[in-house]
Design an enzyme around this catalytic site. Structure first.
Site, PDB file in Angstrom:
ATOM      1  N   ARG A   1       0.480  -1.259   0.017  1.00  0.00           N
ATOM      2  CA  ARG A   1       0.240   0.063   0.031  1.00  0.00           C
ATOM      3  C   ARG A   1       0.483   1.016   0.477  1.00  0.00           C
ATOM      4  O   ARG A   1       0.271   1.768   0.665  1.00  0.00           O
ATOM      5  CB  ARG A   1      -0.952   0.435   1.331  1.00  0.00           C
ATOM      6  CG  ARG A   1      -2.482  -1.472   1.558  1.00  0.00           C
ATOM      7  CD  ARG A   1      -3.258  -0.755   2.140  1.00  0.00           C
ATOM      8  NE  ARG A   1      -3.963  -1.954   2.401  1.00  0.00           N
ATOM      9  CZ  ARG A   1      -4.857  -2.562   3.428  1.00  0.00           C
ATOM     10  NH1 ARG A   1      -4.271  -2.105   4.157  1.00  0.00           N
ATOM     11  NH2 ARG A   1      -5.443  -3.838   3.023  1.00  0.00           N
TER      12      ARG A   1
ATOM     13  N   ARG B   1      -2.865   6.014   0.045  1.00  0.00           N
ATOM     14  CA  ARG B   1      -3.779   7.004   1.008  1.00  0.00           C
ATOM     15  C   ARG B   1      -3.007   8.052   1.875  1.00  0.00           C
ATOM     16  O   ARG B   1      -3.210   9.185   2.430  1.00  0.00           O
ATOM     17  CB  ARG B   1      -5.187   6.597   1.989  1.00  0.00           C
ATOM     18  CG  ARG B   1      -6.109   5.542   0.914  1.00  0.00           C
ATOM     19  CD  ARG B   1      -6.974   5.044   0.886  1.00  0.00           C
ATOM     20  NE  ARG B   1      -6.477   4.030   2.106  1.00  0.00           N
ATOM     21  CZ  ARG B   1      -6.960   3.338   2.841  1.00  0.00           C
ATOM     22  NH1 ARG B   1      -8.270   3.088   3.466  1.00  0.00           N
ATOM     23  NH2 ARG B   1      -6.331   2.335   3.410  1.00  0.00           N
TER      24      ARG B   1
ATOM     25  N   ARG C   1      -6.562  11.276  -7.366  1.00  0.00           N
ATOM     26  CA  ARG C   1      -7.767  10.421  -6.764  1.00  0.00           C
ATOM     27  C   ARG C   1      -9.323  11.450  -6.444  1.00  0.00           C
ATOM     28  O   ARG C   1     -10.331  10.511  -6.566  1.00  0.00           O
ATOM     29  CB  ARG C   1      -7.861   9.180  -5.668  1.00  0.00           C
ATOM     30  CG  ARG C   1      -7.051   7.978  -5.927  1.00  0.00           C
ATOM     31  CD  ARG C   1      -7.585   6.915  -7.172  1.00  0.00           C
ATOM     32  NE  ARG C   1      -9.689   6.474  -6.001  1.00  0.00           N
ATOM     33  CZ  ARG C   1      -9.452   6.250  -5.494  1.00  0.00           C
ATOM     34  NH1 ARG C   1      -8.947   5.853  -4.727  1.00  0.00           N
ATOM     35  NH2 ARG C   1     -10.722   6.525  -5.182  1.00  0.00           N
TER      36      ARG C   1
ATOM     37  N   ASP D   1      -6.445  -3.583  -6.980  1.00  0.00           N
ATOM     38  CA  ASP D   1      -7.465  -3.714  -5.795  1.00  0.00           C
ATOM     39  C   ASP D   1      -7.654  -5.098  -6.588  1.00  0.00           C
ATOM     40  O   ASP D   1      -7.941  -5.733  -7.668  1.00  0.00           O
ATOM     41  CB  ASP D   1      -8.377  -3.174  -6.169  1.00  0.00           C
ATOM     42  CG  ASP D   1      -9.667  -2.898  -4.741  1.00  0.00           C
ATOM     43  OD1 ASP D   1      -9.098  -2.930  -3.530  1.00  0.00           O
ATOM     44  OD2 ASP D   1     -10.238  -4.446  -4.374  1.00  0.00           O
TER      45      ASP D   1
ATOM     46  N   TYR E   1     -14.899 -13.022   0.210  1.00  0.00           N
ATOM     47  CA  TYR E   1     -15.244 -11.461   0.003  1.00  0.00           C
ATOM     48  C   TYR E   1     -16.886 -12.404  -0.828  1.00  0.00           C
ATOM     49  O   TYR E   1     -17.783 -11.857  -0.631  1.00  0.00           O
ATOM     50  CB  TYR E   1     -14.734 -10.546  -1.560  1.00  0.00           C
ATOM     51  CG  TYR E   1     -14.219  -9.431  -0.478  1.00  0.00           C
ATOM     52  CD1 TYR E   1     -14.043  -8.777   0.738  1.00  0.00           C
ATOM     53  CD2 TYR E   1     -12.565 -10.246  -0.594  1.00  0.00           C
ATOM     54  CE1 TYR E   1     -13.279  -8.136   0.926  1.00  0.00           C
ATOM     55  CE2 TYR E   1     -11.341  -9.157  -0.199  1.00  0.00           C
ATOM     56  CZ  TYR E   1     -11.857  -8.086   1.089  1.00  0.00           C
ATOM     57  OH  TYR E   1     -11.073  -7.345   2.246  1.00  0.00           O
TER      58      TYR E   1
END
Length: 369
Positions: free
Chosen positions: A52, A56, A65, A101, A176
Site C-alpha cells: 500500500r 492514501r 484520485r 485492487d 468476499y
C-alpha cells in the site's frame, strides 16, 4: 471525472516528461537489489518497498484520485501509472507495486460489485450455490486491456526499478464472494468450506484459474515479480489450510511458474501457516510483524527468501523509535539468504509520508555493503 479530465500531474505520464523524468530508464531490472534478494543472491543493500505504498498516505495520491471511484481509477491507465510511480519518486523504494485492487478481475468478468468507502468490496449477489459458479467465467487479456496498457507505460517509466504485479488469493476472494463483503469471522465462508467441501473446492478452483490468468496478463505486460495477497487466510488452522486452500493457491503459483519471475506470498496473521504458504509455491514468503524474521525463516523452511516485517504502527512513533525497531528487524534478518524489507502489513492511511522516506533511507544506509 473522465480520462479526459485528469489532473495536470498526469500530463507528465502522457508525455514521459515532468515529475517522472528522474526515474532511471535502462531496463536492467534483473540486477536490481529487489530481484537479487528474491533470488537469494548478494545485494548492495537490503531492498525496501511497502505494501500500500501507492495510496492514501500520500497527498499527491489524494489529489489525483479526488472525485474518482476506486474501481474506476483502476481502469484508467494514465492514472494507474501516475499513482504507481508516486512512491518511487517520493520514497526511492526499490520496487513499485502495480496500483489496483484484488477484486478487479472479478469486476472484469462481470461480477456485480463495488468498493464502498469505509467498508470495502461489496458483492451484490453473493456466490453460495453450485449454480452461482457459472457467473465466474474465464478471464482473458481482452477483459483487462487497461492493465496491459498501464504496465507498458509503467515499465517504460520505471527503467531499472522492478514492477510487482499482484492479485488476491483464492481464499480471500472466496470470502468476499461468499460473505457478500468484508467479514470479521467468515461464518458463511467457513460454513461452506466445512459443510459443502465439494462446492468449496470448485469455487476455489475457479478463482485459481481467474487469478492465475490475471497474473499472467501482468507478467506478459512486463511485471518483474508478482505477489499473491491472502489477506484473510490467517483465520484458518494449518490443517484446514492444507486441505481446503493450499491446492488452489498452488494452482495459481503453478500457472505462472514457467515465466521465471519471483512469486511472493503474503497473508495477515499467518505465523502458523508460513511453511505451508512456502510449500504452495512461493519463492518469497511475507511475514507479518507478529513473528520475528529469523523465526519466520525457520518456519518457512529452506530455499525461501523472506519479506517483512516492521509493525506499520511503529511509523507513528518518534524517529529514534522507528530506527530502533527497524534495527531489530534487520538484526533478526541478518542471517537470511534473501531479505526484502517491508512492513508487516500495508501502510496505514494516516502514516506521515516523511516517516516512510526516512525509513527507506535508514535501511539503505544501515545495510549498505
Amino acid at each position: 471525472m473522465s480520462a479526459n479530465d485528469l489532473p495536470p500531474e498526469l500530463s507528465s505520464v502522457r508525455s514521459g516528461e515532468g515529475p517522472s523524468s528522474g526515474l532511471r530508464t535502462t531496463p536492467a531490472t534483473h540486477d536490481s537489489a529487489f530481484l537479487k534478494a528474491c533470488r537469494r543472491e548478494p545485494v548492495p543493500h537490503t531492498p525496501v518497498w511497502f505494501m500500500r505504498q501507492a495510496g492514501r498516505s500520500l497527498p499527491e495520491y489524494l489529489r489525483v484520485r479526488e472525485g474518482i471511484a476506486m474501481l474506476d481509477s483502476c481502469m484508467m491507465p494514465e492514472l494507474v501509472t501516475e499513482i504507481t510511480l508516486q512512491p518511487v519518486r517520493r520514497h526511492k523504494v526499490d520496487a513499485a507495486i502495480y496500483f489496483s485492487d484484488i477484486v478487479v478481475p472479478l469486476k472484469a468478468i462481470g461480477i456485480d460489485l463495488d468498493i464502498k468507502p469505509g467498508v470495502g468490496p461489496v458483492i451484490a449477489e453473493p456466490i453460495r450455490t453450485r449454480a452461482d459458479l457459472a457467473r465466474l467465467r474465464d478471464l482473458t487479456p481482452e477483459d483487462v486491456p487497461y492493465v496491459t496498457e498501464a504496465i507498458g507505460m509503467l515499465t517504460a517509466e520505471l527503467g531499472a526499478t522492478p514492477l510487482i504485479g499482484f492479485a488476491g488469493a483464492p481464499f480471500t476472494l472466496a470470502s468476499y464472494l461468499v460473505e457478500g463483503g468484508p467479514s470479521r469471522n467468515h461464518e458463511r465462508t467457513k460454513a461452506m468450506m466445512y459443510g459443502e467441501p465439494e462446492l468449496w473446492a470448485a469455487l476455489l478452483d475457479r478463482l485459481a484459474e481467474i487469478t492465475g490468468a490475471f497474473l499472467k496478463v501482468q507478467i506478459e505486460a512486463g511485471a518483474s515479480a508478482v505477489q499473491l495477497f491472502d489477506s484473510w487466510v490467517g483465520a484458518l488452522a494449518p490443517a484446514d489450510y492444507r486441505r481446503s486452500v493450499m491446492p488452489a493457491s498452488a494452482k495459481v503459483f503453478d500457472a505462472v511458474a514457467s515465466y521465471g519471475v519471483p512469486r511472493i506470498h503474503f497473508g495477515v496473521g499467518t505465523g502458523e501457516l508460513l511453511g505451508l504458504m512456502g510449500e504452495a509455491g512461493a519463492d518469497v514468503v511475507g511475514v507479518d510483524w507478529r513473528v520475528p524474521m529469523d523465526e519466520g525463516a525457520r518456519r518457512a523452511g529452506p530455499g525461501k527468501a523472506l519479506q517483512g516485517n516492521l509493525d506499520p504502527a511503529v511509523l507513528f512513533a518518534p524517529t529514534e523509535v522507528v530506527e530502533a525497531k527497524t534495527r531489530e528487524v534487520l538484526d533478526a534478518a541478518a542471517g537470511l539468504e534473501g531479505h526484502i524489507f517491508n512492513l508487516g502489513h500495508g501502510v496505514m492511511p494516516t502514516t506521515p509520508p516523511d516517516a516512510l522516506t526516512r525509513l527507506v533511507e535508514y535501511v539503505h544506509q544501515e545495510t549498505a555493503r
